[in-house]
Design a protein around this motif. Structure first.
Motif, mmCIF file in Angstrom:
data_model
loop_
_atom_site.group_PDB
_atom_site.id
_atom_site.type_symbol
_atom_site.label_atom_id
_atom_site.label_comp_id
_atom_site.label_asym_id
_atom_site.label_seq_id
_atom_site.Cartn_x
_atom_site.Cartn_y
_atom_site.Cartn_z
ATOM 1 N N UNK A 1 18.356 17.766 22.336
ATOM 2 C CA UNK A 1 18.598 16.429 22.866
ATOM 3 C C UNK A 1 20.043 15.993 22.630
ATOM 4 N N UNK A 2 20.968 16.646 23.307
ATOM 5 C CA UNK A 2 22.381 16.283 23.130
ATOM 6 C C UNK A 2 22.776 15.173 24.081
ATOM 7 N N UNK A 3 23.748 14.382 23.628
ATOM 8 C CA UNK A 3 24.311 13.336 24.480
ATOM 9 C C UNK A 3 25.063 14.004 25.636
ATOM 10 N N UNK A 4 24.882 13.495 26.830
ATOM 11 C CA UNK A 4 25.524 14.113 27.992
ATOM 12 C C UNK A 4 26.959 13.635 28.202
ATOM 13 N N UNK A 5 27.371 12.703 27.358
ATOM 14 C CA UNK A 5 28.750 12.219 27.471
ATOM 15 C C UNK A 5 29.534 12.688 26.255
ATOM 16 N N UNK A 6 30.678 13.297 26.476
ATOM 17 C CA UNK A 6 31.514 13.723 25.354
ATOM 18 C C UNK A 6 32.717 12.788 25.265
ATOM 19 N N UNK B 1 38.205 17.882 25.672
ATOM 20 C CA UNK B 1 38.260 19.259 25.183
ATOM 21 C C UNK B 1 37.004 19.654 24.405
ATOM 22 N N UNK B 2 36.163 18.670 24.063
ATOM 23 C CA UNK B 2 34.931 18.976 23.329
ATOM 24 C C UNK B 2 34.080 19.969 24.118
ATOM 25 N N UNK B 3 33.279 20.775 23.395
ATOM 26 C CA UNK B 3 32.378 21.677 24.135
ATOM 27 C C UNK B 3 31.457 20.877 25.055
ATOM 28 N N UNK B 4 31.149 21.437 26.209
ATOM 29 C CA UNK B 4 30.264 20.751 27.147
ATOM 30 C C UNK B 4 28.883 20.608 26.519
ATOM 31 N N UNK B 5 28.203 19.486 26.734
ATOM 32 C CA UNK B 5 26.874 19.302 26.144
ATOM 33 C C UNK B 5 25.873 20.326 26.688
ATOM 34 N N UNK B 6 24.893 20.691 25.861
ATOM 35 C CA UNK B 6 23.809 21.545 26.333
ATOM 36 C C UNK B 6 22.924 20.696 27.232
ATOM 37 N N UNK B 7 22.568 21.250 28.366
ATOM 38 C CA UNK B 7 21.697 20.516 29.284
ATOM 39 C C UNK B 7 20.328 21.181 29.246
ATOM 40 N N UNK B 8 19.357 20.502 28.679
ATOM 41 C CA UNK B 8 18.029 21.100 28.602
ATOM 42 C C UNK B 8 17.005 20.176 29.255
ATOM 43 N N UNK B 9 15.746 20.572 29.145
ATOM 44 C CA UNK B 9 14.680 19.897 29.896
ATOM 45 C C UNK B 9 14.656 18.396 29.603
#
Lengths: 355, 450
Positions: free
Chosen positions: A196-201, A205-213
């Protein structure tokens, strides 16, 4: 029903575009690609956009042509979310999830006008060559594995036959956990299914958020359709799992991602039966579903500048051509080349001079 | 009398007077931009003495040339290779992958070495690969294509049946929307193979999709989408809107004159010109005509683009116009000041390429390149421009304008709108920094990002 946030998105994206543009573009920009007018909605598109495009040799993405049709709304995403805009990818019924909930997008009218070939191909008379053989839909019993966003295509699994969510979890651990983690956290470099990662960074340069179900997927039906179609990776649509088992896995993943089934935030219990109805309930409450909108590219509408271009088009976006980023360096300060390249031999133009 | 511009050129190339000649240039009539010199071809008639003037002062080779061993013995006979292979000296021209991209080679990608290609056609053996369940090894005799759903008469075809239909051959580029994805957050890699190699351009031959759909009696009043599906382990599917399906799509059985390769979907694949390669379903076995999209994983979880504010774009189809300088590029090294013919590729998912402009000064000034290949719809187009490099630091960029009037944006502008979490469609310009000839890494060509 669908909890759409589309109008909010539109406002938010417009704001972010304006902010982004302020970052990237200098204030002395005139007539270039500015998003300054992005917030404004004129709501009146030139009705004769077909003629305008035609008069301009079909150049439907030319900045000046677009200004003639859209006025100052050229860059406005909000405008493009209006399905009546000839540049909009949106279909009316996707605005609120539609009568069937399954979002649709279309090719913008302004794009279609210039390639009338689709229309010609549709209209031209056709008499079959009789090169194929008729086949009954029932002969596709095994091949037909689509379950779409509306829930068309569910296998027949009754409440009695259905496994429990707990059983679904066991099947998942047996067939999927070694690659995706027991709780969907991912393993051995394979994709996680419940992070459950935040979709906004905050920093670009931060790593792209993991997009899961849970945090990203707009449909729950996709979990079933894809898992049965393509998983487990080495043995897709496995008879050892079967439709009941795939329903069980899907319900387990819905539970693991904390997807609610109703307005009261009810979530699945271990003892609940994994049926298509349960998954269709979750399908309406996917957390991120309201955050999708139809592709509205292209997002820039520049003029073709040839000499002394404005700063926002030059170098770092502020006119500085010496302000750039590089790949990692070797200890002696030379740029790192990721493969063995023939850097010190083979002059360009001699042989293929690859690496 | 030699043209004084030619004289100047001779001067600029002789080591001892490089700096003086530069001043001469600045005073002269040649256009100067960011330390980059352009000379117009002399308009006078051909004069052999004038033509060779640039060689004046160069040391002549006097050593007698020797015969090579291949002059002294016979070469190999016919049918040594019933199916020909490249010269062993070309062994470095290969598809390559980056192991860290994916955990598994069956769901992975290789890139085409476009820095080593010429013209606009990718040889079949170098066509990039993108697998979601490995490459299937299908016996074409048992392969079938079914068209069903919103049609009057569901039909099934063998591959031979398909070859009986009227055929078309078209040259099109095919590009993974993740092409350039590694470069969203900055520069990663110093090779065009890595920055732009998730694409190829070949000639396809096959059957019009509109013919096949009408053969089965597609119900145009109800149909809005087609859902193609592959016969391989991934069962790849996408939802394609009818406007695109009825436009210029076709079902291909041949690629560059021979059967498709297994890596590209043997025996048949869908061709969706100008659109994301993921839609070009390989090992095509089924096309379902529907009124709603599928919402397959590849159009929800993947191939959707996360924006900086957390919203996402879905149903992305067209590949935006794009271009790249392939020579000189980070795979090469400048060989000293002098003349170069800068070359590259431009393409557009929305039609023909109209203009390619090249900048040597990081985007401040632009010079129109000319095309050295045919200019085809939704196909690679090869451009070239003459450049007299004076040895100073330069920032090379190419910018395409397509027939729709769209102008390729610079990276800071695209980043401002799309953020850097987007993964797909990174179609802004790239920049090659040419290190000054008299600097430490003189002549090095480096991928840098604004």
């Amino acid at each position: 029903m669908f909890s759409t946030k589309k109008s909010l998105i539109a406002a938010a994206v417009v704001a972010s575009m304006a902010a982004g543009s302020a970052l990237a573009m200098s204030s002395n920009d005139k007539g270039g690609d500015t998003a300054a007018a992005a917030g404004k909605i004129e709501g009146k598109w030139a009705a004769n956009y077909r003629e305008i495009i035609k008069e301009n040799g079909g150049k439907y993405l030319d900045r000046e042509v677009m200004e003639k049709i859209l006025g100052s709304d050229v860059n406005s995403l909000r405008a493009k979310l209006d399905p009546n805009n000839p540049y909009s990818f949106e279909v009316d019924d996707s605005i609120d999830g539609g009568p069937h909930g399954n979002a649709q997008c279309k090719v913008p009218k302004a794009f279609v006008e210039v390639w009338d070939s689709a229309e010609k191909n549709e209209k031209a008379d056709y008499i079959a060559n009789k090169f194929g053989k008729p086949i009954a839909e029932s002969a596709l019993k095994i091949w037909e594995i689509n379950v779409d966003g509306d829930g068309n295509g569910w296998p027949n699994v009754s409440e009695e036959e259905a496994v429990t969510v707990e059983k679904g979890g066991n099947i998942y651990v047996q067939f999927c956990g070694m690659c995706h983690g027991e709780f969907g956290e991912g393993a051995k470099g394979y994709l996680p299914l419940a992070v459950d990662e935040d979709l906004v960074t905050s920093d670009f340069r931060d790593p792209a958020p993991m997009k899961t179900i849970g945090n990203y997927w707009p449909y729950a039906t996709t979990i079933f359709d894809y898992s049965r179609r393509a998983m487990p990776f080495w043995s897709p649509n496995s008879p050892a799992i079967g439709d009941k088992g795939y329903l069980g896995i899907t319900a387990y993943l819905i539970q693991a991602n904390g997807i609610p089934l109703d307005d009261e935030d009810t979530t699945l219990d271990d003892s609940d039966k994994a049926t298509a109805q349960v998954i269709m309930a979750a399908n309406k409450y996917m957390k991120n579903q309201g955050n999708f909108f139809c592709d509205h590219r292209p997002v820039t509408h520049n003029k073709r500048c040839m000499k002394d271009c404005p700063d926002y088009l030059v170098g770092d976006g502020a006119g500085n051509i010496h302000h750039y980023r590089q790949a990692r360096r070797l200890p002696d300060g030379t740029p790192q080349y990721n493969v063995n390249q023939r850097l010190h031999e083979a002059p360009p133009g001699v042989g293929h001079a690859g690496f | 009398m030699t043209d004084n511009r030619v004289e100047e050129k001779v001067a600029v190339q002789s080591e001892e007077s490089r700096s003086q000649s530069r001043r001469a240039f600045l005073k002269g009539s040649a256009a100067v931009a960011g330390g980059v010199l352009f000379t117009k071809a002399a308009s006078a008639d051909y004069d052999p003495k004038k033509a060779v003037a640039p060689y004046a002062g160069e040391k002549e080779i006097t050593e007698p040339l020797q015969d090579g061993p291949w002059r002294k013995r016979l070469g190999f006979g016919v049918r040594r290779y019933p199916y020909g292979v490249p010269s062993p000296y070309e062994k470095d021209v290969q598809r390559r992958t980056l192991e860290w991209l994916t955990p598994d080679s069956m769901a992975s990608i290789t890139m085409t070495p476009i820095q080593s290609l010429h013209g606009i056609i990718t040889p079949n053996g170098l066509h990039f690969e993108r697998f979601h369940g490995g490459a299937a090894d299908i016996d074409p005799k048992t392969h079938r294509l079914v068209i069903h759903g919103l049609v009057e008469r569901p039909l099934i075809f063998t591959v031979d049946d398909l070859k009986r239909f009227p055929s078309i051959s078209r040259i099109h580029f095919i590009e993974c929307p993740a092409n350039g994805a590694m470069e969203w957050k900055g520069v990663q890699l110093n090779s065009v193979q890595w920055t732009h190699g998730m694409m190829s351009c070949v000639e396809y031959t096959g059957v019009r999709l509109s013919d096949l759909l009408k053969e089965a009696g597609i119900k145009l009043d109800k149909a809005r989408w087609i859902i193609p599906e592959g016969a391989d382990a991934s069962g790849m599917s996408r939802s394609i809107p009818l406007e695109i399906a009825m436009d210029d799509c076709f079902v291909a059985y041949a690629q560059n004159g021979e059967a498709l390769r297994r890596e590209q979907g043997y025996p048949i694949r869908l061709v969706v010109p100008g659109c994301e390669a993921n839609m070009w379903v390989k090992y095509l076995r089924r096309i379902k005509v529907t009124d709603v999209p599928l919402q397959h994983r590849e159009e929800t979880s993947k191939y959707t683009e996360l924006m900086p504010d957390g919203t996402a774009q879905r149903f992305s189809w067209y590949m935006e116009p794009n271009s790249v300088i392939t020579y000189p590029s980070p795979d090469y090294r400048m060989q000293g000041p002098g003349k170069y013919y800068v070359r590259g590729l431009a393409w557009s998912g929305r039609g023909k390429v109209a203009h390619v402009d090249v900048s040597f000064d990081g985007g401040k000034n632009w010079h129109e390149a000319h095309f050295t290949s045919p200019v085809l719809d939704k196909a690679w187009t090869r451009f070239e421009i003459e450049w007299d490099w004076d040895g100073s630091e330069a920032f090379l960029m190419s910018r395409v304008t397509d027939e729709t009037g769209y102008v390729q944006p610079p990276m800071p502008q695209m980043r401002a709108v799309e953020g850097t979490n987007n993964v797909y469609h990174r179609t802004a310009m790239v920049t090659w920094r040419v290190h000054a000839w008299d600097s430490k890494n003189g002549g090095l060509i480096e991928n840098v990002q604004y």
